[in-house]
Design a protein around this motif. Structure first.
Motif, PDB file in Angstrom:
ATOM      1  N   GLU A  23      33.251  43.870  42.568  1.00 42.38           N
ATOM      2  CA  GLU A  23      33.254  45.082  41.750  1.00 42.38           C
ATOM      3  C   GLU A  23      34.595  45.255  41.029  1.00 42.38           C
ATOM      4  O   GLU A  23      34.640  45.516  39.831  1.00 42.38           O
ATOM      5  N   ARG A  24      35.675  45.059  41.759  1.00 41.85           N
ATOM      6  CA  ARG A  24      37.015  45.310  41.226  1.00 41.85           C
ATOM      7  C   ARG A  24      37.493  44.223  40.259  1.00 41.85           C
ATOM      8  O   ARG A  24      38.215  44.510  39.308  1.00 41.85           O
ATOM      9  N   ALA A  50      41.528  39.878  49.188  1.00 43.95           N
ATOM     10  CA  ALA A  50      41.688  40.785  48.062  1.00 43.95           C
ATOM     11  C   ALA A  50      42.872  40.245  47.257  1.00 43.95           C
ATOM     12  O   ALA A  50      43.619  39.393  47.751  1.00 43.95           O
ATOM     13  N   GLN A  94      44.825  35.116  44.644  1.00 41.33           N
ATOM     14  CA  GLN A  94      43.990  35.297  45.830  1.00 41.33           C
ATOM     15  C   GLN A  94      44.118  34.089  46.741  1.00 41.33           C
ATOM     16  O   GLN A  94      44.442  32.984  46.295  1.00 41.33           O
ATOM     17  N   ARG A 143      32.144  42.208  48.398  1.00 42.53           N
ATOM     18  CA  ARG A 143      31.531  43.207  47.517  1.00 42.53           C
ATOM     19  C   ARG A 143      32.591  43.989  46.739  1.00 42.53           C
ATOM     20  O   ARG A 143      32.455  44.236  45.537  1.00 42.53           O
ATOM     21  N   ALA A 144      33.675  44.374  47.422  1.00 47.61           N
ATOM     22  CA  ALA A 144      34.760  45.109  46.757  1.00 47.61           C
ATOM     23  C   ALA A 144      35.430  44.244  45.690  1.00 47.61           C
ATOM     24  O   ALA A 144      35.721  44.713  44.577  1.00 47.61           O
ATOM     25  N   ASN A 145      35.676  42.966  46.021  1.00 49.36           N
ATOM     26  CA  ASN A 145      36.291  42.054  45.045  1.00 49.36           C
ATOM     27  C   ASN A 145      35.396  41.885  43.817  1.00 49.36           C
ATOM     28  O   ASN A 145      35.879  41.896  42.688  1.00 49.36           O
ATOM     29  N   ALA A 164      28.370  39.544  43.646  1.00 50.32           N
ATOM     30  CA  ALA A 164      28.671  39.468  45.080  1.00 50.32           C
ATOM     31  C   ALA A 164      27.670  38.588  45.821  1.00 50.32           C
ATOM     32  O   ALA A 164      28.046  37.871  46.758  1.00 50.32           O
ATOM     33  N   GLN A 223      32.770  35.704  41.277  1.00 51.49           N
ATOM     34  CA  GLN A 223      33.547  36.935  41.403  1.00 51.49           C
ATOM     35  C   GLN A 223      33.855  37.523  40.035  1.00 51.49           C
ATOM     36  O   GLN A 223      33.712  38.729  39.820  1.00 51.49           O
ATOM     37  N   GLU A 241      32.237  42.935  53.224  1.00 47.28           N
ATOM     38  CA  GLU A 241      32.700  44.147  52.550  1.00 47.28           C
ATOM     39  C   GLU A 241      33.769  43.807  51.506  1.00 47.28           C
ATOM     40  O   GLU A 241      33.766  44.353  50.403  1.00 47.28           O
ATOM     41  N   ARG A 242      34.689  42.918  51.874  1.00 46.85           N
ATOM     42  CA  ARG A 242      35.752  42.499  50.948  1.00 46.85           C
ATOM     43  C   ARG A 242      35.145  41.775  49.730  1.00 46.85           C
ATOM     44  O   ARG A 242      35.579  41.980  48.603  1.00 46.85           O
TER      45      ARG A 242
END
Length: 142
Positions: free
Chosen positions: A69-70, A134, A111, A65-67, A46, A41, A62-63
């Motif tokens: 990136e973020r 998240a 997390q 991929r978002a994690n 991802a 991460q 989806e979470r």
């Protein structure tokens, strides 16, 4: 008779020691899996996160991929706190592990990782990571 009792006691002690060692090794294996997930991460990878997670699809993917990136961070991952509800489980158990982590140049991130253990210390323990949250507020519990 006395020698037989001493030998039996010694065998019992060795068997118990082996069981405890195997049980503690399972805790280390769980932590290693969680750390590998968090390292992926922090790299923003991802795909590597998905390989570490078992049965992660739909909203979980989806979470992830978002994690990725973020929460991409430069530097080496550092675990500040690790609280596992499945730690020291003697049998099958599923629960949340709260991890507080950071890299040298960043603030901490909190997390929750869902961990599933199956098996037992004698027959062996299998550890699956089922999901990762998240980031949650720093003072929150999982």
């Amino acid at each position: 008779m006395r020698i037989a009792l001493i030998a039996a006691g010694l065998l019992l002690f060795l068997a118990a020691s082996a069981g405890v060692a195997r049980w503690l090794t399972a805790d280390n294996a769980e932590r290693d899996k969680v750390e590998e997930l968090l390292r992926a991460q922090a790299r923003g990878d991802a795909a590597a996160m998905m390989r570490e997670l078992d049965r992660c699809g739909g909203g979980c993917a989806e979470r992830v991929r978002a994690n990725a990136e973020r929460l991409r961070r430069p530097g080496k991952l550092q675990i500040a706190r690790y609280d596992s509800t499945t730690s020291h489980a003697l049998g099958a158990d599923t629960g949340q592990t709260c991890v507080v982590w950071k890299t040298p140049a960043t603030l901490t991130v909190v997390q929750c990782v869902t961990v599933k253990r199956t098996g037992n210390p004698i027959g062996g323990v299998d550890i699956e990571l089922l999901g990762i949250s998240a980031p949650i507020p720093r003072e929150s519990a999982c």
